[in-house]
Write a protein that holds these residues in place. Structure first.
Motif, PDB file in Angstrom:
ATOM      1  N   ALA A 198       0.817  -1.216   0.000  1.00 15.85           N
ATOM      2  CA  ALA A 198       0.000   0.000   0.000  1.00 15.85           C
ATOM      3  C   ALA A 198       0.850   1.266   0.000  1.00 15.85           C
ATOM      4  N   GLY A 199       0.276   2.325  -0.547  1.00 20.02           N
ATOM      5  CA  GLY A 199       0.978   3.610  -0.628  1.00 20.02           C
ATOM      6  C   GLY A 199       0.422   4.598   0.377  1.00 20.02           C
ATOM      7  N   GLY A 200      -0.406   5.529  -0.099  1.00 19.23           N
ATOM      8  CA  GLY A 200      -1.016   6.486   0.811  1.00 19.23           C
ATOM      9  C   GLY A 200      -0.360   7.838   0.760  1.00 19.23           C
ATOM     10  N   ASP A 259       4.984  11.687  -5.179  1.00 18.06           N
ATOM     11  CA  ASP A 259       5.377  10.322  -5.548  1.00 18.06           C
ATOM     12  C   ASP A 259       5.162  10.053  -7.026  1.00 18.06           C
ATOM     13  N   ASN A 281       6.606   3.406   0.659  1.00 18.50           N
ATOM     14  CA  ASN A 281       5.421   2.546   0.617  1.00 18.50           C
ATOM     15  C   ASN A 281       5.477   1.542   1.762  1.00 18.50           C
ATOM     16  N   HIS A 301      -0.988  12.025  -5.405  1.00 19.20           N
ATOM     17  CA  HIS A 301       0.226  12.225  -4.620  1.00 19.20           C
ATOM     18  C   HIS A 301       1.341  12.675  -5.564  1.00 19.20           C
ATOM     19  N   GLU A 336      -0.496   2.139  -6.792  1.00 16.34           N
ATOM     20  CA  GLU A 336      -0.572   1.710  -5.389  1.00 16.34           C
ATOM     21  C   GLU A 336      -1.697   0.736  -5.104  1.00 16.34           C
ATOM     22  N   VAL A 354       4.100   8.666   1.551  1.00 15.36           N
ATOM     23  CA  VAL A 354       5.129   7.932   0.814  1.00 15.36           C
ATOM     24  C   VAL A 354       6.334   8.815   0.498  1.00 15.36           C
TER      25      VAL A 354
END
Lengths: 493, 493
Positions: free
Chosen positions: A173-175, A407, A183, A404, A451, A178
C-alpha cells in the motif's frame, strides 16, 4: 501455475474438507452459506456477503467456506487441509482492496482465509524503533499503538479504519506519507509467512541490515496473496514529529506544481511529508456534493497543492520555514496564492478537502478510474497531452485529476460529460478510454498500477502491457513458490 | 541447482568457447592467462591476477577467461555463449567484496564477466530526482555526477573510489548513510538485468510507486550475481543538504550510546545522517599505527560516538540544533564530553579517524572479522555478554568493536592477545570464536552478515544457521531463475 483450477471440482467430497477445516480452527470459525453448513453448530446463513463481495461492489463471488484461524499455526493447518483437498485459498484482510484481489471467484469451491482474528500486537521495541504485529491488525490500531509510545507508524490511507496491515503489505500500500517514508514495503523489516506447503517462514526481524541471502520479504510484499500468506510483520517506527503544518497553494499549471515540489524538497528536505495535487474540477466536485467542507482560496480556476511539513524542532521553527518557502515560491511566480492552516482543526479541514474527492466523485456518478504513476518530470506533458487526447476522443468528458504528486502518483479519473448518463458512458467508453490513458502512461515511462495493485481488475491489462521477460519471470516465481496454484489463482499473473 | 558443476569439463572444446566469446565482445576484450590465449591478437600473459584474487587476498581462483563486454547486448551474448558451452559465469564489478563472491573457483573453467566497461551515465532527471547508470560505473563517479547537479547520491562506503554500482546493488551494500537513506536496495528504483537465458529484463524505472506484479528488482538486488546480471539501474537522488556537521562524543557504555541515539533521533529526526560507535581499543589502534590522525577527546577510556547531522536550513541553524542536543545529552548524563568540528577539515578528520580503524587493525595483524547486525535495543547486552564469553574462552583476546550503531551494525572483530602470534591465533581459534560470536548473534535476534553478504566465506555458516524454510525457498528461487546453475555457482546458496 499447476494443473488445478478453481473450476475443477474438488477430488474429495466437500464435507471432508469442511470437517477438516473445523478440526483445524474450531467450528465457530468455519462459516458457510446457508445450505452448506459444515456440521452441527456451524452458523447457517451467516451471511458471507462481506467476504464474497468486494468493497467497490464490482465483483461478487461465491465461497465454499470462510475460515477464520486464530493464530499462525492454525493458518498453516488450514493451508495443509486445503492443499490436501485441492481447494484453492483466497487470503483476505480488511477486504478494502480496489482491484478485486481478495474476493473469491464464482465457482463456489474456494476457501476464503480471513486473517482478521490474528490481531495481536506482539511486541513494541522503542529503542529499536520497531513493532511486531499480526496480519489482522487494523492499520489504525497499529498507528495508535505506536502513538501510545510517542512513536509514529507513518502508513496512512483512506481505509485505515478498516484495512489490515497484512493486506497493506500484501498489496504494498501507498497512501499520503510515501514522499517521506516510502510505501508499505519500505516500512517493513521482516515477515512471517505461511507457504504453499503449510510451512511457516520465520522471517520476522528487527534488523535494518541483513544480507543473508535472497530478499524473500519483498517477494511476498506486494504479491497480493498469490505466493504465500503473510501472518505477521516487523514494522519500522519513527519518532513522532514535534510539529506538523499544512498549507494550501494555488498555481496555474502542473508545470508550476512540479517546480514548487523541487523548491519544497530543496528547502524542507525530509521534513516535507506531503505534496498532493488537485485539479479545479476535483475541488468543484467537493464544493458541489460536500458543501460543508471549507474551501480556502476559492473560487479556484487552476491547480491546488496541499503541502504538509513535519518538523522535529517545534511549531515556531516549522511555521517560519514553511512561510519562507511559500514566500519564495510567490516571488518566483510558482504559486498564485497560499494559506497556512493556523491550527490543527484547519489542517484537518485541508486534508479533509483532499480526501473527500473520491466520495464527491462517487456522488457525481460512476467514472473510469486510473491509479497511475509517472516520473514526476513527465507529469506536466502527460497531463497536457492526455487531457487533449481524451477531449478529442469524447468532447466534454470531465477529468477528476488528483493525487500524490510528490510520488508521481495520479488518480486520473474520467467522468461522463455534464448531464450525460454515467452508466452508459462507463459501459460504452471504458475500454477505449483505458487504452488512451494506458498508452499515454506507457509512452511516458509510467505504471498502470501505482498503489492499488493488479488483482483481478488489471490482470489482462498487465498481461498485455508488462515487459514479456518480466511476465515470464513472474510466472516462474509463482510456479516455484506455489507449484499447485493453491493461493489466489488467476490473480496478478 | 542444475546438474552441471564447475568441476565438470565443458562438453565442447575450450577453443570454441573462446572463439565465440571473441565474436561476442571483440578479441581485445577476452583476456586469458598465458598459454591459453583465445587466438591471435589476444593479449597473452595479461595478468588475470586482479580478476582471480579477491581484495582481501583470501581466495585465489583460476579463470578460463575474463570477458569485458561493452554494453548490455554484449552481456546477453556472453551469457548465451556460456550457456551453450556450459561454462559457468562469475560476474564481477570493482572486485572489492569481502566475502569472495566475485572470485572464480580454482577449476579453470569459469568465465569471469567484468562489467567495468559498462560505465555510462545514461540519464539524470533532476525534476524526478533520479539517475540511470550502467553497472560498471564507479560509485564515486555516480556521486560526482549527482553533485554536479547539486544533488546527492547518498551511498557512501570505504571502497567508493573503486567499487562499482553494479556490485553495490548485487551485494546490497550498506555504508555510513544507511541510518537516513537506507541500504543500496532502498536507493534503487529499477534494474536492467540479463537473465540466465541471455534475455534482457527491461526493469529500469523512475517510479516511486509501481505495483504491477512481483518485486523482481529486490530479488536481484543482494543476490550476489547468482540469479542474474544487473547491467544498469535507476537510482534515487536527493537535494544536497545545505549544511553538514560532525561531532565526536564520549560515553562510558554502549547502553549510554543507545540512549544517545534515541535522543538524537527524537531531536534531529531525519537530519541525523550518521551515528558511528567505536570502542576504546579501536581508537588506540589508530593512535598506535596512524599517529598522524588527530585524536580529539583523548585519552579515551570508554566509548566514542561519531554523529553527523545534515541540515536543509543552513550552518547556523544546524550548529544550534546539534549543540542543543549535545547539551541535553551532557545534562542527562548520557555523554562525558563532546567536540563539534568547527570546519570541513575538522569534520573530515573525525571521519578519517573512524574510517582508519580497518587499516590500523590490519597493521596490528590478522584478526577474526564479524560483520553482524542486531536490534539496536539488544546491542548493550550483546556486547557485555559476548565480550565476557570471549575473555573466558581466550583470556587477553582484544576486541576491535566499531560500526554503524544507528543501523544496529557492528564490525565486531577479534584480535590476538598483545604479543601473541596473530596467524596462529587465527588458525587455531577462528572456528571456535566464530561459533561463540554467531551463537550470541542468533540468541540476540541478529544477523551473521549485515552488509558484506555471504559469497563463499559464509556459505556454510548460512546453511547451518538460516531458517530451514528460508533456505529451501532460496534454493527454489535459484532453480527457478537459473535452472542450469550458470551464474556464480556455489555462492550464497
Amino acid at each position: 501455475m499447476g494443473n488445478r483450477t478453481a473450476t475443477q471440482p474438488p477430488p474429495t467430497g466437500g464435507g471432508d474438507l469442511l470437517n477438516a477445516l473445523v478440526q483445524a480452527v474450531g467450528e465457530s470459525h468455519v462459516l458457510t452459506g446457508s445450505g452448506s453448513g459444515s456440521g452441527s453448530g456451524t452458523p447457517s446463513g451467516t451471511g458471507l456477503e462481506a467476504y464474497e463481495r468486494d468493497w467497490r461492489k464490482r465483483y461478487h463471488g461465491r465461497a465454499r467456506a470462510v475460515v477464520r484461524p486464530g493464530n499462525t499455526q492454525e493458518v498453516a493447518q488450514v493451508v495443509q487441509v486445503c492443499a490436501l483437498h485441492r481447494a484453492t485459498i483466497v487470503p483476505q484482510g480488511g477486504h478494502t482492496g480496489l482491484v478485486g484481489g481478495g474476493t473469491p471467484d464464482d465457482s463456489g469451491t474456494q476457501v476464503v482465509l480471513s486473517l482478521q482474528r490474528l490481531n495481536r500486537i506482539r511486541e513494541l521495541d522503542a529503542d529499536n524503533l520497531t513493532m511486531t504485529v499480526e496480519a489482522g491488525c487494523i492499520l489504525q490500531a497499529v498507528q495508535e499503538a505506536a502513538a501510545a509510545h510517542q512513536l509514529l507508524f507513518p502508513l496512512s490511507l483512506a481505509a485505515e479504519g478498516s484495512c489490515t496491515i497484512g493486506g497493506n503489505l500484501a498489496t504494498n500500500a501507498g497512501g499520503t506519507q510515501v514522499l517521506r517514508y516510502g510505501n508499505a514495503r519500505e516500512l517493513c523489516l521482516g515477515v512471517e509467512v505461511v507457504t504453499a506447503e503449510g510451512q511457516v517462514l520465520q522471517g520476522l526481524s528487527g534488523l535494518r541490515k541483513d544480507n543473508t541471502g535472497y530478499d524473500l520479504r519483498d517477494l511476498y510484499i506486494g504479491s497480493e496473496g498469490t505466493l504465500g500468506i503473510i501472518t505477521a510483520a516487523t514494522l519500522k517506527l519513527f519518532p513522532m514529529p514535534a510539529a506538523t503544518l499544512t498549507a494550501l497553494a494555488t498555481c496555474t499549471s502542473p508545470h508550476q506544481a512540479v517546480a514548487l515540489l523541487a523548491l519544497a524538497r530543496a528547502r524542507l528536505g525530509a521534513t516535507l511529508t506531503g505534496f498532493e495535487l488537485m485539479n479545479a474540477f476535483s475541488r468543484e466536485l467537493v464544493a458541489r456534493h460536500l458543501p460543508q467542507i471549507p474551501q480556502p482560496l476559492w473560487p479556484v480556476s487552476g491547480w491546488s497543492v496541499l503541502l504538509e511539513q513535519s518538523d522535529d524542532e517545534g511549531p515556531a521553527q516549522a511555521q517560519q520555514r514553511l512561510e519562507t518557502l511559500l514566500g519564495a515560491a510567490l516571488e518566483a511566480g510558482l504559486i498564485e496564492d497560499a494559506a497556512v492552516a493556523s491550527n490543527l482543526a484547519q489542517a484537518r479541514e485541508l486534508w479533509h478537502l483532499r480526501e473527500a474527492i473520491p466520495l464527491a466523485q462517487a456522488e457525481e456518478g460512476l467514472n473510469i478510474k486510473h491509479d497511475i504513476s509517472l516520473p514526476v518530470s513527465r507529469i506536466p506533458s502527460f497531463i497536457e497531452s492526455t487531457d487533449a487526447a481524451l477531449q478529442a476522443f469524447h468532447p466534454g468528458c470531465r477529468l477528476v485529476n488528483f493525487g500524490h504528486l510528490g510520488d508521481g502518483n495520479l488518480h486520473y479519473n474520467v467522468q461522463a460529460p455534464e448531464g450525460a448518463q454515467a452508466a452508459a458512458f462507463l459501459h460504452d467508453q471504458e475500454s477505449a478510454i483505458n487504452r488512451i490513458v494506458y498508452d499515454a502512461v506507457q509512452a511516458h515511462g509510467g505504471s498502470i498500477s501505482a498503489e492499488h495493485g493488479i488483482g483481478r481488475l488489471k490482470r489482462d491489462e498487465l498481461a498485455q502491457r508488462k515487459d514479456a521477460v518480466a511476465l515470464g519471470l513472474m510466472k516462474r516465481l509463482k510456479a516455484a513458490l506455489d507449484p499447485d496454484g493453491l493461493f489466489n489463482p488467476n490473480r496478478v499473473v
